[in-house]
Design a protein around this motif. Structure first.
Motif, short mmCIF file in Angstrom:
data_model
loop_
_atom_site.label_atom_id
_atom_site.label_comp_id
_atom_site.label_asym_id
_atom_site.label_seq_id
_atom_site.Cartn_x
_atom_site.Cartn_y
_atom_site.Cartn_z
N GLU A 227 0.84 -1.14 0.06
CA GLU A 227 0.16 0.06 0.19
C GLU A 227 0.71 1.31 0.05
OE1 GLU A 227 -2.78 -0.49 3.46
OE2 GLU A 227 -3.93 -1.49 1.98
N ALA A 233 -1.77 7.84 -1.72
CA ALA A 233 -2.88 7.21 -1.51
C ALA A 233 -4.19 7.87 -1.45
CB ALA A 233 -2.73 6.03 -0.45
N LYS A 249 -10.07 0.56 2.44
CA LYS A 249 -8.58 -0.08 1.82
C LYS A 249 -8.23 1.20 1.04
CE LYS A 249 -7.19 -3.96 -0.74
NZ LYS A 249 -5.68 -3.62 -0.18
N GLN A 263 -3.54 -2.11 -5.05
CA GLN A 263 -4.79 -1.75 -4.41
C GLN A 263 -5.79 -2.98 -4.51
OE1 GLN A 263 -5.98 1.65 -6.28
NE2 GLN A 263 -7.72 0.61 -7.00
#
Lengths: 333, 291
Positions: A227, A233, A249, A263
């Motif tokens: 991640e 993100a 998420k 992802q």
């Protein structure tokens, strides 16, 4: 002879992909044909995204109802530009430092290796993760600074190995007879760089860059599994994703390919197309670049082989017929 | 005396390099719209880290490290590494011999096939194995291959195969390349002239001669294996050593625990490097004697 057929084909393919991706706003739908729900004639909902690959959605759609092929086309430019610029920066910095070390301060090479010894014993993915942690929880900072930070770290990870390589190659070149005779005739280090090393630096530089593009692509992809996406993100997370623990998420902000793989990597049991489309795309990119790399390597090695072959021809022993010392020879036997 | 001083200096360099690399994020603070550089904070933390490393009497020392299940997970990870390594070496050797005694035409195809795997990204392999196991499960309803490490289960079979798939081809490619070069040696020609068969030459003479090179190459194989194990343990959610590592990183474990973990992780590399050093010393020694 040197042939660059594959290199030309491969790099023009990459260039076409890059151009198509950069010009995406001119022809592609801005919302990637987003369609979450499908209604029948009476207006009832009969299906909801994600949809599997079909005639309408060539590579299927994401959970958000966006067409995967448009998303991929939009995002590939970030992957390519990032990998290319990281590779070029690594080669430039590493090459310059390597040549300086090799020419002016050969004793430093040992200490340089010692200083970066850690990098030889710990897989680079671990170091990259530890160094990238600050971008996982950023407090409202601009994307530009996140990207700058990531690029600096990515360049840094590859820097020591490129430097040592460059220093090794320069050392090898300095031992050759033409450089030695140049020194004997009074040439300075700058003259050596300009006249003798520059032609080599071009070919080795291009080869290094291609190798570094490959390793950068690999590390970007591995980081995204943890991640740590290139370009930061999106904290809202993936639309419609239900985590058993209720955490959102993280989603990649840039739609960059590695980020798309990272992802979605948990989703492949139900929706394999979301992961496999970018993954296979990545594979194709790596194949193209690897093809270029192979040809360049063959060219550099092949030239050396040819030289040794030519030398061998010269060293052929004289034909035995000339060594006759008798009073007469048989002309026809 | 001079040697001792230089050794001291070099180990100080290694330590400072280590501190520099792992505190790099502190130099490069992420500002609101640019990356800021501040050295003072970096220097403070480095001093703290150094102090911490030498404060062994402290109760807090390695506190998190002691809480975690280090021995069990380390055993697991290292056994995966060892099993895959032995498997890779055996299979690569056998396959290499098979490829080398195959007819010329087939050999070229096989070599190209091996070279193809050089470009395959490791994640693709991991995904494909995962996909394969799950679709097998869906098709048969049998759960004979354990994939995920939930409820404290530690699967062996699938992780080992997944982890060693690409390194196998790496080693195989290297072996083929080395043995092809070895074929140009004069002694091979001589042995052939004496009338000894190809298989016998390959098995008895050539493999013995390339063994040192293989030991040197094993370092790369272990390196790839380690990073593959890291990825696989994360993706299959296995409670291995790398999981403890992640806990230490994210839960703000102290610096000493991090150092201990990293040392343990790089232990196999150190061992194989020592072996490589011994082997290369021996080769140089014999060469000096033969000259």
């Amino acid at each position: 002879m040197r042939r660059y057929k594959k290199t030309i084909i491969g790099s023009s393919l990459l260039l076409i992909i890059l151009l198509m991706s950069c010009l995406y706003p001119l022809y592609g739908p801005a919302d990637f044909n987003q369609k979450v729900l499908i209604h029948d004639e009476n207006g009832r909902v009969i299906d909801r995204a994600p949809f599997p690959p079909s005639e309408e959605h060539w590579l299927g759609t994401t959970r958000n109802g966006e067409d995967v092929h448009w998303v991929l086309l939009y995002g590939v430019k970030f992957t390519l530009i990032a990998a290319f610029s990281v590779a070029v920066l690594r080669v430039i910095f590493g090459g310059i430092v390597g040549i300086i070390i090799s020419l002016w301060a050969p004793f430093l090479k040992r200490y340089f290796k010692d200083f970066f010894l850690t990098m030889r014993y710990i897989p680079s993915i671990l170091i990259a993760i530890i160094l990238m942690i600050p971008i996982k929880f950023p407090d409202d900072v601009a994307i530009s600074s996140i990207v700058t930070y990531q690029l600096i770290i990515l360049v840094f990870i590859g820097f020591p190995s490129v430097t040592v390589f460059a220093a090794d190659i320069t050392d090898e070149l300095l031992k050759t007879s033409f450089v030695q005779s140049s020194y004997l005739m009074g040439a300075g280090n700058f003259h050596i760089i300009k006249r003798q090393l520059l032609p080599y630096m071009r070919s080795y530089g291009i080869l290094f860059t291609v190798q570094q593009i490959l390793s950068t692509l690999q590390i970007i992809m591995q980081l995204s599994i943890f991640e740590l996406f290139l370009g930061g993100a999106n904290r809202a997370g993936i639309f419609g994703y239900d985590d058993p623990y209720g955490r959102p998420k993280l989603a990649s902000m840039s739609y960059e390919w590695a980020g798309l793989i990272g992802q979605n990597f948990t989703e492949f049991t139900q929706m394999p197309w979301i992961v496999f489309a970018p993954l296979l795309g990545f594979f194709v990119l790596i194949l193209i670049i690897n093809m270029i790399k192979k040809e360049l390597e063959n060219n550099i090695l092949g030239v050396q082989l040819m030289k040794t072959k030519r030398k061998r021809k010269k060293e052929k022993p004289l034909p035995a017929a000339q060594t006759h010392t008798g009073k007469f020879d048989f002309l026809h036997d | 005396m001079k040697r001792l001083l230089s050794a001291l200096f070099r180990s100080a360099l290694v330590l400072s390099g280590f501190l520099f690399i792992f505190n790099l994020p502190l130099i490069l603070g992420i500002g609101v719209d640019s990356v800021e550089i501040h050295f003072d904070q970096f220097w403070e933390v480095v001093k703290n880290n150094l102090q911490f490393l030498f404060q062994i009497k402290d109760d807090m020392y390695l506190s998190l490290f002691k809480q975690l299940d280090i021995t069990g997970s380390y055993q697991y990870t290292m056994s995966i590494l060892l099993i895959s390594l032995t498997g890779i070496i055996l299979i690569a050797m056998v396959t290499m011999v098979l490829i080398m005694i195959a007819p010329e035409k087939i050999r070229i195809y096989l070599k190209n096939g091996v070279n193809f795997f050089e470009a395959v990204p490791d994640l693709l392999i991991i995904f494909l194995f995962q996909f394969f196991v799950i679709s097998l499960y869906k098709a048969t309803g049998f759960k004979f291959l354990r994939l995920y490490g939930v409820f404290g289960v530690k699967p062996y079979f699938i992780p080992i195969i997944t982890v060693s798939f690409l390194p196998l081809f790496l080693l195989l490619q290297f072996l083929i390349q080395v043995i092809t070069e070895e074929q140009n040696q004069l002694y091979v020609l001589y042995v052939k002239a004496k009338g000894i068969g190809r298989l016998r030459t390959l098995l008895i003479h050539m493999i013995r001669n390339i063994l040192p090179l293989i030991v040197l190459q094993l370092r790369t194989v272990i390196w790839v294996l380690l990073s593959n194990i890291y990825l696989v343990e994360h993706m299959f959610n296995i409670n291995g050593f790398t999981k403890q590592f992640v806990i230490i990183i994210y839960q703000g474990g102290d610096f000493a625990s991090l150092v201990a973990c990293l040392l343990m992780l790089s232990l196999p590399l150190l061992v194989i490097e020592a072996a490589g050093w011994l082997v290369s010393k021996r080769i140089k020694g014999t060469e000096a004697v033969s000259l």
